[in-house]
Design a protein around this motif. Sequence first.
Motif, PDB file in Angstrom:
ATOM      1  N   PHE A  24      40.803  33.309  40.378  1.00  0.00           N
ATOM      2  CA  PHE A  24      42.069  32.742  39.904  1.00  0.00           C
ATOM      3  C   PHE A  24      42.883  32.165  41.058  1.00  0.00           C
ATOM      4  CE2 PHE A  24      41.329  35.672  36.264  1.00  0.00           C
ATOM      5  CZ  PHE A  24      41.210  34.680  35.309  1.00  0.00           C
ATOM      6  N   LEU A  25      42.859  32.822  42.209  1.00  0.00           N
ATOM      7  CA  LEU A  25      43.540  32.262  43.377  1.00  0.00           C
ATOM      8  C   LEU A  25      42.902  30.938  43.785  1.00  0.00           C
ATOM      9  CD1 LEU A  25      44.229  35.374  45.641  1.00  0.00           C
ATOM     10  CD2 LEU A  25      45.872  34.032  44.344  1.00  0.00           C
ATOM     11  N   GLY A  26      41.589  30.871  43.707  1.00  0.00           N
ATOM     12  CA  GLY A  26      40.897  29.615  44.007  1.00  0.00           C
ATOM     13  C   GLY A  26      41.259  28.527  43.009  1.00  0.00           C
ATOM     14  N   LEU A  27      41.389  28.879  41.740  1.00  0.00           N
ATOM     15  CA  LEU A  27      41.795  27.898  40.733  1.00  0.00           C
ATOM     16  C   LEU A  27      43.214  27.403  40.981  1.00  0.00           C
ATOM     17  CD1 LEU A  27      40.292  29.455  37.476  1.00  0.00           C
ATOM     18  CD2 LEU A  27      39.535  27.391  38.668  1.00  0.00           C
ATOM     19  N   THR A 101      50.734  21.556  33.442  1.00  0.00           N
ATOM     20  CA  THR A 101      50.169  22.254  32.284  1.00  0.00           C
ATOM     21  C   THR A 101      48.946  23.073  32.666  1.00  0.00           C
ATOM     22  OG1 THR A 101      48.901  20.273  31.735  1.00  0.00           O
ATOM     23  CG2 THR A 101      51.030  20.567  30.649  1.00  0.00           C
ATOM     24  N   GLU A 102      48.194  22.628  33.661  1.00  0.00           N
ATOM     25  CA  GLU A 102      46.997  23.377  34.076  1.00  0.00           C
ATOM     26  C   GLU A 102      47.386  24.718  34.689  1.00  0.00           C
ATOM     27  OE1 GLU A 102      43.657  22.892  33.754  1.00  0.00           O
ATOM     28  OE2 GLU A 102      44.281  21.315  32.383  1.00  0.00           O
ATOM     29  N   ARG A 103      48.451  24.735  35.450  1.00  0.00           N
ATOM     30  CA  ARG A 103      48.914  25.985  36.069  1.00  0.00           C
ATOM     31  C   ARG A 103      49.308  26.981  34.980  1.00  0.00           C
ATOM     32  NH1 ARG A 103      51.008  27.554  41.263  1.00  0.00           N
ATOM     33  NH2 ARG A 103      51.756  29.660  40.979  1.00  0.00           N
ATOM     34  N   LYS A 104      49.935  26.497  33.922  1.00  0.00           N
ATOM     35  CA  LYS A 104      50.322  27.365  32.801  1.00  0.00           C
ATOM     36  C   LYS A 104      49.083  27.976  32.155  1.00  0.00           C
ATOM     37  CE  LYS A 104      53.337  28.461  29.431  1.00  0.00           C
ATOM     38  NZ  LYS A 104      54.538  29.186  29.543  1.00  0.00           N
ATOM     39  N   LYS A 105      48.023  27.177  31.974  1.00  0.00           N
ATOM     40  CA  LYS A 105      46.783  27.686  31.387  1.00  0.00           C
ATOM     41  C   LYS A 105      46.142  28.745  32.279  1.00  0.00           C
ATOM     42  CE  LYS A 105      45.678  23.360  29.025  1.00  0.00           C
ATOM     43  NZ  LYS A 105      44.765  22.209  29.017  1.00  0.00           N
ATOM     44  N   ILE A 106      46.124  28.487  33.582  1.00  0.00           N
ATOM     45  CA  ILE A 106      45.540  29.453  34.519  1.00  0.00           C
ATOM     46  C   ILE A 106      46.338  30.758  34.505  1.00  0.00           C
ATOM     47  CG2 ILE A 106      45.070  29.908  36.963  1.00  0.00           C
ATOM     48  CD1 ILE A 106      44.554  26.883  37.270  1.00  0.00           C
ATOM     49  N   ASP A 107      47.658  30.655  34.465  1.00  0.00           N
ATOM     50  CA  ASP A 107      48.498  31.855  34.437  1.00  0.00           C
ATOM     51  C   ASP A 107      48.298  32.658  33.156  1.00  0.00           C
ATOM     52  OD1 ASP A 107      49.503  31.338  36.933  1.00  0.00           O
ATOM     53  OD2 ASP A 107      51.349  30.395  36.210  1.00  0.00           O
ATOM     54  N   LEU A 108      48.125  31.979  32.017  1.00  0.00           N
ATOM     55  CA  LEU A 108      47.882  32.692  30.756  1.00  0.00           C
ATOM     56  C   LEU A 108      46.548  33.417  30.770  1.00  0.00           C
ATOM     57  CD1 LEU A 108      49.245  30.155  28.109  1.00  0.00           C
ATOM     58  CD2 LEU A 108      50.225  32.346  28.764  1.00  0.00           C
ATOM     59  N   VAL A 109      45.504  32.768  31.297  1.00  0.00           N
ATOM     60  CA  VAL A 109      44.191  33.418  31.385  1.00  0.00           C
ATOM     61  C   VAL A 109      44.253  34.597  32.349  1.00  0.00           C
ATOM     62  CG1 VAL A 109      41.786  33.072  32.070  1.00  0.00           C
ATOM     63  CG2 VAL A 109      42.952  31.337  30.723  1.00  0.00           C
ATOM     64  N   ALA A 111      46.905  36.432  32.963  1.00  0.00           N
ATOM     65  CA  ALA A 111      47.641  37.499  32.275  1.00  0.00           C
ATOM     66  C   ALA A 111      46.740  38.217  31.274  1.00  0.00           C
ATOM     67  CB  ALA A 111      48.857  36.923  31.569  1.00  0.00           C
ATOM     68  N   ASP A 112      45.900  37.468  30.567  1.00  0.00           N
ATOM     69  CA  ASP A 112      44.954  38.099  29.647  1.00  0.00           C
ATOM     70  C   ASP A 112      43.951  38.963  30.403  1.00  0.00           C
ATOM     71  OD1 ASP A 112      46.155  36.983  27.463  1.00  0.00           O
ATOM     72  OD2 ASP A 112      44.751  35.288  27.322  1.00  0.00           O
ATOM     73  N   TYR A 113      43.514  38.507  31.567  1.00  0.00           N
ATOM     74  CA  TYR A 113      42.579  39.273  32.376  1.00  0.00           C
ATOM     75  C   TYR A 113      43.215  40.572  32.865  1.00  0.00           C
ATOM     76  CZ  TYR A 113      39.717  40.580  36.391  1.00  0.00           C
ATOM     77  OH  TYR A 113      38.960  41.270  37.283  1.00  0.00           O
ATOM     78  N   VAL A 114      44.476  40.509  33.265  1.00  0.00           N
ATOM     79  CA  VAL A 114      45.167  41.707  33.748  1.00  0.00           C
ATOM     80  C   VAL A 114      45.368  42.695  32.602  1.00  0.00           C
ATOM     81  CG1 VAL A 114      47.362  42.523  34.689  1.00  0.00           C
ATOM     82  CG2 VAL A 114      46.237  40.560  35.706  1.00  0.00           C
ATOM     83  N   LYS A 115      45.583  42.201  31.387  1.00  0.00           N
ATOM     84  CA  LYS A 115      45.760  43.089  30.234  1.00  0.00           C
ATOM     85  C   LYS A 115      44.502  43.893  29.937  1.00  0.00           C
ATOM     86  CE  LYS A 115      49.271  40.454  27.806  1.00  0.00           C
ATOM     87  NZ  LYS A 115      49.552  39.591  26.645  1.00  0.00           N
ATOM     88  N   THR A 116      43.338  43.426  30.362  1.00  0.00           N
ATOM     89  CA  THR A 116      42.105  44.182  30.118  1.00  0.00           C
ATOM     90  C   THR A 116      42.036  45.449  30.961  1.00  0.00           C
ATOM     91  OG1 THR A 116      40.855  42.939  31.791  1.00  0.00           O
ATOM     92  CG2 THR A 116      40.835  42.094  29.519  1.00  0.00           C
ATOM     93  N   PHE A 117      42.853  45.538  32.006  1.00  0.00           N
ATOM     94  CA  PHE A 117      42.847  46.732  32.845  1.00  0.00           C
ATOM     95  C   PHE A 117      43.577  47.900  32.209  1.00  0.00           C
ATOM     96  CE2 PHE A 117      42.582  43.674  36.588  1.00  0.00           C
ATOM     97  CZ  PHE A 117      41.209  43.761  36.621  1.00  0.00           C
ATOM     98  N   THR A 118      44.442  47.638  31.243  1.00  0.00           N
ATOM     99  CA  THR A 118      45.205  48.709  30.618  1.00  0.00           C
ATOM    100  C   THR A 118      44.537  49.141  29.330  1.00  0.00           C
ATOM    101  OG1 THR A 118      46.595  47.159  29.398  1.00  0.00           O
ATOM    102  CG2 THR A 118      47.350  47.814  31.583  1.00  0.00           C
ATOM    103  N   ASP A 119      44.842  50.344  28.890  1.00  0.00           N
ATOM    104  CA  ASP A 119      44.257  50.874  27.666  1.00  0.00           C
ATOM    105  C   ASP A 119      44.999  50.413  26.426  1.00  0.00           C
ATOM    106  OD1 ASP A 119      42.377  52.213  29.134  1.00  0.00           O
ATOM    107  OD2 ASP A 119      43.528  54.072  29.230  1.00  0.00           O
ATOM    108  N   LYS A 120      46.250  50.017  26.591  1.00  0.00           N
ATOM    109  CA  LYS A 120      47.063  49.659  25.438  1.00  0.00           C
ATOM    110  C   LYS A 120      46.733  48.236  24.983  1.00  0.00           C
ATOM    111  CE  LYS A 120      50.925  52.529  26.807  1.00  0.00           C
ATOM    112  NZ  LYS A 120      52.327  52.541  27.171  1.00  0.00           N
ATOM    113  N   THR A 121      46.711  48.061  23.696  1.00  0.00           N
ATOM    114  CA  THR A 121      46.572  46.721  23.152  1.00  0.00           C
ATOM    115  C   THR A 121      47.942  46.212  22.757  1.00  0.00           C
ATOM    116  OG1 THR A 121      46.178  47.614  20.945  1.00  0.00           O
ATOM    117  CG2 THR A 121      44.244  47.168  22.311  1.00  0.00           C
TER     118      THR A 121
END
Length: 180
Positions: A24-27, A101-109, A111-121
């Motif tokens: 993600f940093l590379g993107l 707009t591309e930066r917004k898409k990268i940030d959303l993806v 954020a979704d990736y970081v949410k996979t680290f938590t147990d809560k949905t």
Amino acid sequence: MKRTIAIALVLILLLNTMGYYGVFLGLHYQNNLAMSTALNADVYDESNSITLKVAVSIPYMPDQTDFERVSGQFEHNGELYWMVKQKYAKDTLTVVCVKDTERKKIDLVLADYVKTFTDKTTDNKSSSKIAISFLKDYLPISFSIKSDTHGWASRVIHNVGQQNLIPTFAASIIHPPEQA
């Protein structure tokens, strides 16, 4: 042999936790380079551009007839904007900005990736808040504040003792010896 296996396992663990973040940093870096080169070449989507006009009175500043290229970025309401060009004329600074707009898409993806680290949905948020507020009503939590002084009063002890001053005087002027 054990040392090599341990190093390999640590590298796999680091790749698992930090590998995608590095992607993600590379993107982000690639997107910044692409936006900079496109804006320097004056190639951007006019539908994503906004124009900001700011009333500024700068004495002795001549009016500009053409826009000049500026670089910079800012975030407003969660959207990233790149400054493209600006012009100062008739006490008004006009800045043309483009939404990234591309930066917004990268940030959303990301954020979704970081949410996979938590147990809560995301659908468990409301039930967990209700459970916490329900438990707060029935669990006794008490605390007390104990004061060491009574209000602003504080005890002051004055030492009154006899002061004996011993005069120790040394002559400050030393006379030269008398000549015979």
